[in-house]
Write an enzyme that holds these catalytic residues in place. Structure first.
Site, PDB file in Angstrom:
ATOM      1  N   THR B 145       4.215 -10.509  -2.829  1.00  0.00           N
ATOM      2  CA  THR B 145       3.813  -9.595  -4.450  1.00  0.00           C
ATOM      3  C   THR B 145       3.726  -8.256  -3.922  1.00  0.00           C
ATOM      4  OG1 THR B 145       1.362 -10.472  -3.713  1.00  0.00           O
ATOM      5  CG2 THR B 145       2.670 -11.913  -4.981  1.00  0.00           C
ATOM      6  N   LYS B 171       3.249 -14.104   3.018  1.00  0.00           N
ATOM      7  CA  LYS B 171       2.917 -12.725   2.147  1.00  0.00           C
ATOM      8  C   LYS B 171       1.511 -12.481   2.245  1.00  0.00           C
ATOM      9  CE  LYS B 171       1.666 -13.561  -1.366  1.00  0.00           C
ATOM     10  NZ  LYS B 171       0.927 -13.010  -2.204  1.00  0.00           N
ATOM     11  N   THR B 182      -5.678 -19.004   4.216  1.00  0.00           N
ATOM     12  CA  THR B 182      -5.256 -17.439   3.214  1.00  0.00           C
ATOM     13  C   THR B 182      -3.779 -17.611   2.947  1.00  0.00           C
ATOM     14  OG1 THR B 182      -7.291 -16.815   4.211  1.00  0.00           O
ATOM     15  CG2 THR B 182      -6.143 -15.348   2.710  1.00  0.00           C
ATOM     16  N   GLU B 265      -3.720  -4.152   1.046  1.00  0.00           N
ATOM     17  CA  GLU B 265      -2.781  -3.279   0.263  1.00  0.00           C
ATOM     18  C   GLU B 265      -3.620  -2.030   0.369  1.00  0.00           C
ATOM     19  OE1 GLU B 265      -2.686  -6.761  -3.460  1.00  0.00           O
ATOM     20  OE2 GLU B 265      -4.342  -5.066  -3.088  1.00  0.00           O
ATOM     21  N   ASN B 388      -4.145  -1.831  -6.897  1.00  0.00           N
ATOM     22  CA  ASN B 388      -5.420  -3.594  -8.167  1.00  0.00           C
ATOM     23  C   ASN B 388      -6.218  -2.998  -9.168  1.00  0.00           C
ATOM     24  OD1 ASN B 388      -5.451  -5.239  -6.246  1.00  0.00           O
ATOM     25  ND2 ASN B 388      -6.427  -3.863  -4.307  1.00  0.00           N
ATOM     26  N   THR B 393      -0.562  -3.969 -15.097  1.00  0.00           N
ATOM     27  CA  THR B 393       0.120  -3.152 -15.675  1.00  0.00           C
ATOM     28  C   THR B 393       1.569  -2.199 -15.539  1.00  0.00           C
ATOM     29  OG1 THR B 393      -1.060  -1.796 -15.552  1.00  0.00           O
ATOM     30  CG2 THR B 393      -2.246  -2.801 -17.338  1.00  0.00           C
TER      31      THR B 393
END
Lengths: 393, 393
Positions: B145, B171, B182, B265, B388, B393
């Site tokens: 992702t 992932k 997780t 991230e 995040n 969008t």
């Protein structure tokens, strides 16, 4: 406009504890020994001033006359911390002509750096001379760390015996964790109330305010909340009237807590989470806290993204059992989720509504219990990182 | 170089679930029905594929032959989610000529958006035709992702009966929480091991890897970890040899968990926390998790700031009792705190050392117990917010 309680005086000055030249020491003094209650951090690592303030309240059975607070150094995890706190308190007591046990110390700032108490000791006589009933905000300003605004609140009420006033100040916008009396906060009233009645008042007030607040989920080593009552109004509330004063204390603390969230490190938006329909209040608080603490929710709010799935997921991970098919979620009072799935709403309009300075999240469990809770948080922005990646440099 | 277990084939393709044209569906197929065990999210909000995969494993008593995974949509909190998961599984079963109950579905992506199963159904026959033993990494890539790199690991060992192999893929770089199996992870071996022995192997593996990993403290609705053993090596490990295979499975999972933290991230740095001298392992894990989860520690690492006070404070807030005066902290193998106070170290040199891609934090309680733990995390940077705040969008 603040309504200040009678019989308190304030002063602030620059001792050189913080690097930038901005007041870093504050003094709050009651004209007479006040009744007092304290709530302190539950971190097993406790700063020297926390230990000493707690000890003083025990020794005096709940009396205090002065608070000496500094920013720039937490006086925690230091070799000379206990001595530094003692020296500071002793100097304040001497300058004010009161017993040292009636002085409560509080520190905030960096952890693990030795504190030069001599710097504070040196300016205390001058601060004592400069005490004034009007310098309340100067103390609030002196204890700011990464705060961008001072945080104060007040209330007054007319009881049978006359008017009593409650005023408070607080600091903090990082290292804020809901599960305790967080950060530094001092609330003063001129009502005459014994320490044994102040304690439950303080506990209840903290429970509905500071314990329902999160900025980053971190818990400080220095959290101190003190409630003082000096009786300077000449009014001794009746048993029933004490509940009114307790309510006022609660309002002042809620007001302060909300201001902390609004000024959360790097925050552009205040988040107010309301949970309804939980089994009981404790369950509602757990769900609200999980939502308020979620970095994914906080970043979505920062980006004005009506990503209610993250709210549902955060609630689902709170440890509270509920049926996701009974969940309704409202953002800015617009239905975005009904019965656990997407409601019809205009994404573009929602985005616009989320650009506001306040984000209201309502999480309702249909046909659930009567448990409800309110919780304050803030959005998580790049600025938080910027502030915290370079705090000491 | 990966060593892949025998008897598995892989395929991936683009079904149009995610907006950018990049493979979003993966297929893992064993040539024969394999023994299987699964670990799933503990979030009370569970995605449809999680429920269906769990049901299938129960129905078959721990048999599986195929995994169909998609990115771009979590198929969670949706009206048609259950039907979408069933249709996907049915189409995969048909394309492969196997019973539907032997197909395990898994989804990852946005929550609360209806999933168009028809898109996946449409490409499954083509995927089935394209299955190949060499396309392992294609599946790992299809389930990414916000990941920036694919995450795979493998091990092999020679047992009395011959060589067995273990390989895994995973992932995830956000919504990573330590307290569960997780994210998505699939681990395959060609050893012949019954499901009843696979289950404790999976549990132990998850406990030492995925349960000791945090990126942002958020817990997903879709977490799925599957361990399959198809026996294609022709080797049935003895009882003692099963412990060896379990160790290999643990290594593969630890390897995958570390890769997730490294690719957290927005992360620039992997954080490896080691706690020594705690009362027991559980206490060590709690302390390590508190340190690894602390946004203030994570931002300090991002800014190469040797702010060990935050580490001490985070540990102190973990709920584990310890004497702060017995704490030693090492950063990058340099003593920065001894006995709860600052050690002598060059701040400038430490800053340079902290610019490395890995940050090693060691937290030792002197004269404490034998409890120790390792925990993976990553630094928290502006990039996390950027990712995040605009995920959808």
């Amino acid at each position: 406009m603040l309504t200040l309680p009678k019989g308190y005086r304030y002063a602030a000055g620059y001792a050189g504890i913080r690097k930038v030249e901005r007041d870093d020491v504050g003094l709050i003094v009651s004209e007479r020994a006040a009744e007092a209650a304290g709530a302190f951090t539950t971190n097993v690592v406790q700063a020297a001033p926390v230990k000493l303030a707690r000890k003083h309240l025990e020794q005096t059975g709940g009396k205090a006359q002065a608070i000496v607070v500094n920013a720039g150094n937490a006086n925690c995890a230091t070799r000379t911390g206990a001595a530094a706190a003692r020296e500071t308190v002793k100097a304040a007591a001497k300058a004010l002509g009161i017993p040292a046990s009636r002085v409560l110390p509080a520190s905030t700032g960096v952890i693990g750096v030795e504190m030069e108490a001599a710097r504070i000791v040196k300016i205390l006589p001058e601060l004592a001379k400069g005490l004034s009933p009007d310098r309340f905000e100067d103390v609030a300003r002196a204890m700011m760390t990464t705060d961008t605004v001072i945080k104060t609140a007040s209330q007054e009420v007319e009881l049978a015996g006359g008017v009593v006033r409650v005023a408070g100040m607080t600091k903090g916008s990082g290292m804020i964790h809901p599960n305790m009396a967080t950060t530094l906060g001092f609330v003063m009233t001129d009502a005459s109330i014994e320490a044994k009645h102040l304690r439950p008042m303080l506990r209840a007030g903290v429970e509905r305010s500071y314990n329902r607040l999160t900025v980053d989920g971190d818990m400080s080593t220095n959290d101190t909340m003190v409630l003082m009552a000096n009786g300077a109004s000449g009014v001794t509330p009746s048993r029933a009237e004490r509940d009114v004063v307790a309510e006022l204390v609660g309002w002042v603390m809620e007001d302060l807590a909300e201001q902390i969230a609004r000024d959360g490190e790097g925050a552009r938006k205040l988040i107010v989470v309301r949970v309804l329909g939980a089994r009981d209040e404790a369950a509602a608080v757990r769900i609200a806290r999980a939502i308020g603490n979620s970095p994914l929710v906080k970043t979505a709010v920062a980006g004005s993204d009506p990503n209610w799935g993250r709210i549902l997921s955060a609630a689902g991970a709170s440890g509270v059992e509920f049926d996701p098919r009974k969940v309704d979620i409202d953002l800015q009072r617009v239905a975005v989720c009904r019965g656990g799935v997407a409601a019809e709403f205009s994404e573009a309009e929602m985005k616009k509504k989320l650009d506001a300075e306040e984000c209201r999240i309502r999480f309702t469990i249909r046909g659930g219990g009567t448990g409800q809770a309110r919780f304050w948080s803030c959005d998580l922005t790049e600025k938080y990182i910027e502030i915290n990646a370079s705090y000491r440099t």
